[in-house]
Enzyme design. Structure first.
Site, PDB file in Angstrom:
ATOM      1  N   ASP A   1     -17.182 -10.802   3.863  1.00  0.00           N
ATOM      2  CA  ASP A   1     -18.204  -9.642   4.191  1.00  0.00           C
ATOM      3  C   ASP A   1     -19.262  -8.888   3.109  1.00  0.00           C
ATOM      4  O   ASP A   1     -19.757  -7.763   2.722  1.00  0.00           O
ATOM      5  CB  ASP A   1     -16.796  -8.668   3.420  1.00  0.00           C
ATOM      6  CG  ASP A   1     -15.515  -8.460   3.851  1.00  0.00           C
ATOM      7  OD1 ASP A   1     -15.363  -9.381   5.649  1.00  0.00           O
ATOM      8  OD2 ASP A   1     -14.026  -7.636   4.274  1.00  0.00           O
TER       9      ASP A   1
ATOM     10  N   ASP B   1     -15.825  -7.088   8.032  1.00  0.00           N
ATOM     11  CA  ASP B   1     -14.217  -5.666   8.493  1.00  0.00           C
ATOM     12  C   ASP B   1     -14.764  -5.117   9.042  1.00  0.00           C
ATOM     13  O   ASP B   1     -16.680  -4.713   9.452  1.00  0.00           O
ATOM     14  CB  ASP B   1     -14.803  -4.439   6.888  1.00  0.00           C
ATOM     15  CG  ASP B   1     -13.491  -4.872   6.064  1.00  0.00           C
ATOM     16  OD1 ASP B   1     -12.957  -5.863   6.194  1.00  0.00           O
ATOM     17  OD2 ASP B   1     -13.437  -3.736   5.302  1.00  0.00           O
TER      18      ASP B   1
ATOM     19  N   HIS C   1     -13.540  -1.849  11.526  1.00  0.00           N
ATOM     20  CA  HIS C   1     -12.697  -0.475  11.321  1.00  0.00           C
ATOM     21  C   HIS C   1     -12.593   0.112  12.694  1.00  0.00           C
ATOM     22  O   HIS C   1     -13.964   0.762  12.733  1.00  0.00           O
ATOM     23  CB  HIS C   1     -12.307   0.045   9.806  1.00  0.00           C
ATOM     24  CG  HIS C   1     -12.220  -0.317   8.746  1.00  0.00           C
ATOM     25  ND1 HIS C   1     -11.081  -1.314   8.824  1.00  0.00           N
ATOM     26  CD2 HIS C   1     -12.687  -0.830   7.306  1.00  0.00           C
ATOM     27  CE1 HIS C   1     -10.984  -2.125   7.527  1.00  0.00           C
ATOM     28  NE2 HIS C   1     -12.466  -1.563   7.016  1.00  0.00           N
TER      29      HIS C   1
ATOM     30  N   HIS D   1      -6.324   4.086   5.108  1.00  0.00           N
ATOM     31  CA  HIS D   1      -7.340   3.275   4.116  1.00  0.00           C
ATOM     32  C   HIS D   1      -8.141   3.602   3.901  1.00  0.00           C
ATOM     33  O   HIS D   1      -9.113   3.750   3.411  1.00  0.00           O
ATOM     34  CB  HIS D   1      -7.321   1.719   4.782  1.00  0.00           C
ATOM     35  CG  HIS D   1      -8.593   0.992   4.593  1.00  0.00           C
ATOM     36  ND1 HIS D   1      -8.639  -0.581   3.373  1.00  0.00           N
ATOM     37  CD2 HIS D   1      -9.536   0.112   4.784  1.00  0.00           C
ATOM     38  CE1 HIS D   1      -8.949  -0.945   3.286  1.00  0.00           C
ATOM     39  NE2 HIS D   1     -10.057  -0.048   4.103  1.00  0.00           N
TER      40      HIS D   1
ATOM     41  N   HIS E   1     -15.828   3.327   5.878  1.00  0.00           N
ATOM     42  CA  HIS E   1     -16.950   2.127   5.798  1.00  0.00           C
ATOM     43  C   HIS E   1     -16.421   1.344   7.320  1.00  0.00           C
ATOM     44  O   HIS E   1     -15.507   1.190   7.790  1.00  0.00           O
ATOM     45  CB  HIS E   1     -16.385   1.601   4.433  1.00  0.00           C
ATOM     46  CG  HIS E   1     -15.565   0.562   4.064  1.00  0.00           C
ATOM     47  ND1 HIS E   1     -13.960   1.568   3.804  1.00  0.00           N
ATOM     48  CD2 HIS E   1     -15.010  -0.342   4.823  1.00  0.00           C
ATOM     49  CE1 HIS E   1     -13.288   0.862   3.940  1.00  0.00           C
ATOM     50  NE2 HIS E   1     -13.318  -0.109   4.099  1.00  0.00           N
TER      51      HIS E   1
ATOM     52  N   LYS F   1     -12.142  -8.143  11.266  1.00  0.00           N
ATOM     53  CA  LYS F   1     -10.672  -7.845  10.354  1.00  0.00           C
ATOM     54  C   LYS F   1     -10.413  -6.027  10.215  1.00  0.00           C
ATOM     55  O   LYS F   1     -11.726  -5.633  10.160  1.00  0.00           O
ATOM     56  CB  LYS F   1     -10.221  -8.840   9.515  1.00  0.00           C
ATOM     57  CG  LYS F   1     -10.892  -8.448   8.177  1.00  0.00           C
ATOM     58  CD  LYS F   1     -10.873  -9.177   7.109  1.00  0.00           C
ATOM     59  CE  LYS F   1     -12.479  -8.989   5.675  1.00  0.00           C
ATOM     60  NZ  LYS F   1     -12.071  -7.738   5.272  1.00  0.00           N
TER      61      LYS F   1
ATOM     62  N   CYS G   1     -11.040  -8.841  -0.795  1.00  0.00           N
ATOM     63  CA  CYS G   1     -11.629  -9.209   0.295  1.00  0.00           C
ATOM     64  C   CYS G   1     -11.812 -10.879  -0.447  1.00  0.00           C
ATOM     65  O   CYS G   1     -10.621 -11.423   0.338  1.00  0.00           O
ATOM     66  CB  CYS G   1     -12.700  -8.611   0.930  1.00  0.00           C
ATOM     67  SG  CYS G   1     -12.351  -6.891   1.998  1.00  0.00           S
TER      68      CYS G   1
END
Length: 205
Positions: free
Chosen positions: A9, A50, A52, A58, A72, A97, A160
């Site tokens: 990340d 990440d 999303h 979250h 984010h 992810k 993470c």
């Protein structure tokens, strides 16, 4: 018996100027690039992101910075791109992810399409590939490439990186975290996370 470096990340939103910046993130990206230029013992290099779309609670307008966070790393956004200080030339695969959940661990990640660039805007990864098969997980990919040893670097130590290292050791990989190549949200929590990892059998170097 192969060894893989997992870069966790190192994205714009987690570096200075991002929506969830970790102090030292941009410098860490540079340091990991230097590590890549010097290291000769990695058979594979992979990176997680990440990514999303709708991760539910979250994301929050009133985050507690424990289980909820500001928006984010939205899929396809500049914030989700890898930081420009990270040299991506030698990265073999990318794993995204958290499309619809929090997904702290890189082992929740799915393989990104090969024809997409390493940085910049990307389309969200589909739940099946063009052949109709389920996408490849990080664990699947490592096992397909006979990886036994993983070395973990990246952001954030107390979130993470911690989750990825715990999943790696629990999955049976010989797991190392490089202390000088991680950055955390909170100094105390990061030290506690490293102690937890060491107790779990992760080697700290």
């Amino acid at each position: 018996m192969a060894k893989a470096l997992i870069i966790v990340d190192v994205q714009n939103d987690f570096c200075e100027g991002g929506s969830l910046a970790v102090t030292g993130g941009a410098d860490l990206a540079t340091e990991i690039t230097e590590l890549l230029s010097e290291a000769t013992d990695f058979d594979f290099i992979v990176a997680t992101q990440d990514w999303h779309i709708d991760p539910g609670t979250h994301f929050s307008e009133t985050p507690d910075y424990v289980t909820s966070w500001p928006v984010h790393c939205v899929a396809g956004s500049k914030g989700a791109a890898l930081h420009r200080n990270l040299d991506t030339e030698d990265i073999d695969a990318y794993f995204r992810k958290g499309k619809f959940d929090a997904a702290y661990s890189g082992f929740d990640g799915l393989l990104a399409p090969e024809d997409e660039v390493a940085v910049g805007e990307r389309e969200a990864h589909e739940s099946v590939d063009e052949d109709g098969d389920a996408p490849t997980s990080l664990d699947d990919w490592l096992r397909e490439n006979d990886v036994d040893d993983v070395v973990i670097v990246g952001i954030a130590t107390d979130h993470c990186v911690r989750a990825t290292a715990l999943d790696a050791i629990n999955a049976g990989y010989n797991t190392t975290v490089l202390r000088d190549y991680v950055a955390g949200v909170d100094d105390d929590a990061s030290e506690e996370a490293l102690e937890e990892l060491e107790d779990a059998g992760v080697e700290l170097k």
